[in-house]
Scaffold this active site. Structure first.
Site, mmCIF file in Angstrom:
data_model
loop_
_atom_site.group_PDB
_atom_site.id
_atom_site.type_symbol
_atom_site.label_atom_id
_atom_site.label_comp_id
_atom_site.label_asym_id
_atom_site.label_seq_id
_atom_site.Cartn_x
_atom_site.Cartn_y
_atom_site.Cartn_z
ATOM 1 N N LYS A 115 0.825 -1.220 0.000
ATOM 2 C CA LYS A 115 0.000 0.000 0.000
ATOM 3 C C LYS A 115 0.850 1.257 0.000
ATOM 4 O O LYS A 115 0.460 2.265 -0.582
ATOM 5 C CB LYS A 115 -0.997 0.002 1.160
ATOM 6 C CG LYS A 115 -2.130 -0.982 0.929
ATOM 7 C CD LYS A 115 -3.423 -0.552 1.607
ATOM 8 C CE LYS A 115 -4.554 -1.505 1.210
ATOM 9 N NZ LYS A 115 -5.737 -1.414 2.043
ATOM 10 N N LYS A 197 -6.027 -12.150 -8.565
ATOM 11 C CA LYS A 197 -7.306 -12.369 -7.880
ATOM 12 C C LYS A 197 -8.345 -11.335 -8.329
ATOM 13 O O LYS A 197 -7.984 -10.206 -8.690
ATOM 14 C CB LYS A 197 -7.116 -12.359 -6.370
ATOM 15 C CG LYS A 197 -6.841 -11.007 -5.765
ATOM 16 C CD LYS A 197 -7.010 -11.035 -4.246
ATOM 17 C CE LYS A 197 -7.233 -9.621 -3.742
ATOM 18 N NZ LYS A 197 -7.717 -9.491 -2.407
ATOM 19 N N LYS A 200 -11.808 -5.324 -6.984
ATOM 20 C CA LYS A 200 -12.614 -4.172 -7.425
ATOM 21 C C LYS A 200 -11.779 -3.155 -8.195
ATOM 22 O O LYS A 200 -12.329 -2.339 -8.920
ATOM 23 C CB LYS A 200 -13.315 -3.524 -6.240
ATOM 24 C CG LYS A 200 -12.385 -3.110 -5.133
ATOM 25 C CD LYS A 200 -13.147 -2.779 -3.873
ATOM 26 C CE LYS A 200 -12.211 -2.736 -2.690
ATOM 27 N NZ LYS A 200 -12.373 -3.860 -1.766
#
Ligand code: ATP
Ligand code: LTN
Length: 333
Positions: A115, A197, A200
């Site tokens: 992140k 994977k 969104k």
């Protein structure tokens, strides 16, 4: 006397609408465990602000996500469903645990590294200490099991280390929790990027629970497969990842084995197979979407669920917090 039920706890950040990966990998399995365990599920909105959010959107998603949880089968009468920010003990215990979590441990967290690489302009202290808050989420409830995806295993392991460290100083304050990792069968990949994977952040290859049937059908028609025309529908994760992913989705929703699916589509091409998978997903998603749409209109009901959930969660959490405050030496009146 009857043994008390074991506790299960998990959270999802209200950082976007729920998708088929969240449903098959996490929520569907949570709702099947309600009779065996005492279950606590929450929206981790305190965690969500480690990345900058639009306030009105976060507020909307926090309520809509609850409607989607309930529509997926999480009955608020049987599970404690709550919003993290409504239970102040999470932030209170997180501060204490921050003082029992090492800089070196936090520096090794993969999610922090990922992140902070993604949001270079906002590497804030909350992003760094996020795992201490997650440890507080879990330890407050003396949870036995934490059902999460593979990506969260490292955080649950750190939670175990923090709990063990604290217990070794102050005695048995915290239950040391176990992660419960969803079976590999429920790891869903993106329809357009079968190597990654379903997420969104790639909306084209991501089926959202609130997508209408036409959108779902279109996404499956465009799913990436391969140019095999000989014997197209067969399970080969290595060489045919797109087809394997579609077979996995089809199998998880219908209960059919890969052999049965291969037999069903023998001699048929992707033009038949892809829409068939789409149909099964549309049928599974329809009642969830319709129920969620109905619940979203009933704001008073959803707010009531949150109110009751926070009351129940707060009662349980407070017992642990009081014990911790006493142990570390905070003056009590
Ligand atoms: P993003 O879409 O940004 O990657 P996310 O959908 O993974 O985020 P999380 O809040 O991290 O959101 O995940 C919630 C739960 O759903 C976690 O337990 C996670 O492991 C599970 N999960 C998420 N994506 C998938 C997937 N594609 N397949 C199976 N499980 C998933
Ligand atoms: N970090 C998790 C969400 C989360 C969580 C938790 C999961 C926050 N607190 C406690 C399990 C238990 C995520 O990003 N998926």
């Amino acid at each position: 006397m009857e043994e008390p039920k074991k506790r299960m706890l998990s959270g999802i950040q209200p950082s976007g609408d729920l998708h088929l990966g969240n449903y098959l990998g996490a929520i569907k399995n949570w709702s099947s465990r309600v009779d065996e365990y005492e279950c606590f599920y929450f929206m981790a909105d305190l965690h969500t602000i480690t990345v900058r959010q639009e306030p009105a959107e976060l507020r909307r998603r926090s309520l809509h996500q609850l409607a989607q949880y309930i529509a997926c089968g999480l009955d608020p009468e049987k599970n404690v469903l709550f919003l993290q920010s409504m239970v102040p003990q999470h932030a209170q215990l997180a501060w204490v645990l921050n003082c029992y979590t090492m800089f070196g441990e936090l520096s090794r967290m993969t999610q922090f590294k990922d992140k902070s690489a993604k949001h270079k302009d906002n590497i804030n202290a909350g992003l760094f200490t996020y795992p201490a808050l997650m440890a507080a989420d879990i330890l407050l409830y003396q949870a036995d099991y934490v059902p999460v995806g593979e990506d969260q295993k490292q955080h649950v392991e750190l939670t175990r280390d923090i709990a063990t460290r604290f217990n070794s100083i102050y005695g048995d304050v915290f239950k040391v929790p176990e992660p419960l990792i969803a079976k590999t069968g429920a790891r869903i990949y993106g329809l357009t990027t079968p190597g990654d994977k379903m997420s969104k952040s790639v909306p084209d290859g991501c089926v959202f629970l609130m997508d209408d049937p036409d959108t779902i059908a279109r996404k499956f028609k465009r799913a990436v497969t391969d140019s095999d025309t000989e014997n197209p529908v067969r399970y080969d994760r290595e060489n045919k990842p797109g087809v394997a992913n579609l077979m996995n989705i089809y199998s998880t929703l219908t209960g059919k084995t890969f052999e049965e699916i291969e037999a069903e589509f023998a001699g048929k091409g992707y033009g038949v197979f892809k829409p068939a998978v789409g149909e099964v997903v549309i049928d599974a998603m329809r009642p969830i979407r319709e129920e969620a749409e109905r619940l979203i209109k009933d704001k008073a009901y959803l707010e009531d669920v949150y109110r009751k959930g926070a009351e129940h969660a707060s009662y349980v959490a407070n017992k642990t917090l009081r014990k911790v405050y006493k142990k570390v030496g905070f003056y009590q009146i």
